[in-house]
Enzyme design. Structure first.
Site, PDB file in Angstrom:
ATOM      1  N   MET B  30      76.615  47.716   0.797  1.00 42.77           N
ATOM      2  CA  MET B  30      75.007  46.924  -0.003  1.00 42.77           C
ATOM      3  C   MET B  30      74.964  46.729  -1.191  1.00 42.77           C
ATOM      4  O   MET B  30      73.567  47.103  -1.727  1.00 42.77           O
ATOM      5  CB  MET B  30      74.480  48.414   0.600  1.00 42.77           C
ATOM      6  N   ASN B  32      76.126  46.093  -5.314  1.00 46.64           N
ATOM      7  CA  ASN B  32      76.457  46.703  -6.412  1.00 46.64           C
ATOM      8  C   ASN B  32      77.224  47.456  -6.924  1.00 46.64           C
ATOM      9  O   ASN B  32      77.424  47.917  -6.998  1.00 46.64           O
ATOM     10  CB  ASN B  32      74.948  48.277  -6.514  1.00 46.64           C
ATOM     11  N   HIS B  37      84.985  48.613  -4.068  1.00 46.15           N
ATOM     12  CA  HIS B  37      84.684  47.562  -3.412  1.00 46.15           C
ATOM     13  C   HIS B  37      85.666  46.331  -2.916  1.00 46.15           C
ATOM     14  O   HIS B  37      86.048  45.923  -1.964  1.00 46.15           O
ATOM     15  CB  HIS B  37      83.322  46.850  -3.310  1.00 46.15           C
ATOM     16  N   LYS B 150      85.844  56.592   0.953  1.00 42.28           N
ATOM     17  CA  LYS B 150      85.253  57.808   0.764  1.00 42.28           C
ATOM     18  C   LYS B 150      83.727  57.956   1.179  1.00 42.28           C
ATOM     19  O   LYS B 150      83.638  59.412   1.279  1.00 42.28           O
ATOM     20  CB  LYS B 150      84.311  56.726  -0.520  1.00 42.28           C
ATOM     21  N   LEU B 185      85.300  55.924  -7.210  1.00 39.10           N
ATOM     22  CA  LEU B 185      83.905  55.199  -7.898  1.00 39.10           C
ATOM     23  C   LEU B 185      82.379  55.360  -6.403  1.00 39.10           C
ATOM     24  O   LEU B 185      83.049  55.445  -4.843  1.00 39.10           O
ATOM     25  CB  LEU B 185      84.515  54.136  -7.652  1.00 39.10           C
ATOM     26  N   SER B 186      81.787  55.330  -7.318  1.00 36.24           N
ATOM     27  CA  SER B 186      80.763  55.312  -6.390  1.00 36.24           C
ATOM     28  C   SER B 186      78.982  54.476  -6.845  1.00 36.24           C
ATOM     29  O   SER B 186      78.825  54.618  -7.618  1.00 36.24           O
ATOM     30  CB  SER B 186      79.796  56.268  -5.510  1.00 36.24           C
ATOM     31  N   ARG B 188      76.062  55.331  -6.573  1.00 33.63           N
ATOM     32  CA  ARG B 188      75.679  56.481  -6.776  1.00 33.63           C
ATOM     33  C   ARG B 188      75.929  57.152  -8.195  1.00 33.63           C
ATOM     34  O   ARG B 188      74.780  58.185  -9.138  1.00 33.63           O
ATOM     35  CB  ARG B 188      75.157  57.188  -5.644  1.00 33.63           C
TER      36      ARG B 188
END
Lengths: 281, 281
Positions: B30, B32, B37, B150, B185-186, B188
């Site tokens: 998605m 960001n 990623h 995750k 890591l996220s 958000r």
């Protein structure tokens, strides 16, 4: 012509076709083939390099009181018929080959257009069709898939699913094949007694009469009522007589192309038929 | 590196790769993007000839009170990051490109394993994930697809769907990428205040402590209660602390490999993490 009973075997049989980018045409069936099925194969033969026909009586599209156990399995006869019309590969998997030993958790549902017509009498039926067709599409990976217009609602459900999920497949609807007396060919016609078989063409006759009446300006609701009355008078137990748009939206009057749908029982045998009536012509 | 915003453009970009039978690796995101990623892309780069990354904030996987509108859209920055790790094609479609103008009637649901963990708090979330991933799979037609561990439940749902529907794709789960202090890591994480960001690594510390405790013979239920107590004491609002088998079946004790799952809020930001604890080692 080859017959494959495993997914792995089918993949091996198709690998050279895939590597040379040949077009693959696919005709999913439940076997017990008649000229209606064979016409699907003939259509596939016309436009595809390789034609695959699956023969699989799919348990999850039958309701608990339906004819899954008694559904005719006639693989040898089907194979002979398919060889004559140019089928390249028959895919005839077992239930275990298709569904494995682990519990399936994934369901696919197409809403709205499955709620009425045959969907009303057969809860879960189109979910079962959606899953097996998706599985077969993923196994065969065809460029074109051929379905009969006799199961018009099924064809519409599959077209909707293919569009909604961006499946890379062109779905082709093939016109109904009829006996000389007009009866739409169906595996279930074999269940009919001689007497009922003689009565059965009344469905198509009623649909054709309705077409004439509509074109002569009779009101759609009157025409539908007339079909129901005709068939009831001839001993049918009518399940539904309905009109829809070609994409299965409800229609109130004959101000656009409509499809007339009939489902009716003779004895224990449920017959369906439909006729598209063009508004412009 | 190319960026395609339409399905047709992507198909054109991939057609020569498909014709020469190159392997296609696909990383759905998605956007960001962070190192988590990028590690998915690096894994794809290792084993695939062509790497496609999609960037699409999928509206149908967000609940009505979730952060769809505020979800960060950072395409230019994402593009720069992806160019550096060897992405070949970015697929960044609009919502209209993905969902069209006609109403979607088809839904896909994976039952049981979506009922609890994140599924309990996010009704419909995994149905939305299943539909968009299926659409993207059908558009990209990859050989391999890469998902982060995750979002472990999401990965399990997709593996289940791929197996149930015979999708011709190998799904690869890639281990969680963590900050030096252990925080998973996220996207958000960017919502966290400085103070909350300093507290957040407590989740991973609690999971690692739980691993040690389990291996030292402490009972699973006690260990889960300890995680909950630890995090609550540090100001987290704990959503769930659970243990499951790797395939998300319930487990009563540590007599097999287990995955420990945590979801907890700091302020308005909901963080998730998990740790697989091997029974044999």
């Amino acid at each position: 012509m080859k017959t494959e009973t495993t997914i792995q075997g089918l993949s091996a049989s198709l690998s050279s076709a895939r590597q040379s980018r040949k077009t693959i045409g696919f005709v999913p069936t439940m076997g017990n083939l008649h000229q209606g099925h064979l016409n699907l194969v003939r259509e596939a033969r016309k436009i595809c390099d390789v034609v695959v026909v699956s023969i699989f009586v799919n348990p999850i599209q039958f309701g608990p009181n339906e004819d899954f156990d008694s559904y005719p399995r006639t693989l040898e006869q089907d194979s002979n018929l398919l060889a004559d019309v140019g089928c390249d590969i028959i895919f005839a998997p077992s239930v275990e080959q298709m569904y494995g030993k682990n519990k399936r958790l994934t369901t696919i549902s197409v809403s709205e257009i499955t709620n009425d017509l045959c969907g009303a009498q057969r809860p879960g039926h189109f979910d079962g069709v959606a899953v097996v067709v998706t599985k077969l599409f993923n196994i065969v990976q065809p460029n074109f898939a051929f379905f009969g217009q006799k199961d018009y609602q099924q064809l519409a459900v599959i077209k909707q699913m293919v569009q909604d999920l961006n499946m890379p497949i062109e779905v082709i609807g093939v016109p109904i094949t009829r006996a000389e007396d007009g009866l739409a060919l169906s595996s279930r016609n074999g269940y009919l007694s001689e007497e009922h078989r003689a009565t059965a063409p009344a469905i198509y006759k009623a649909l054709k009469a309705a077409e004439t009446d509509l074109k002569n300006g009779q009101a759609l609701t009157d025409v539908l009522a007339q079909i129901r009355a005709d068939l009831t008078a001839q001993g049918f137990e009518v399940d539904y007589v309905e009109a829809r748009s070609p994409m299965l939206q409800t229609v109130e009057q004959f101000d656009q192309d409509v499809v007339l749908f009939v489902a009716a029982k003779l004895g224990k045998t449920r017959l369906i038929d439909n006729l598209q009536v063009s508004h412009s012509a």
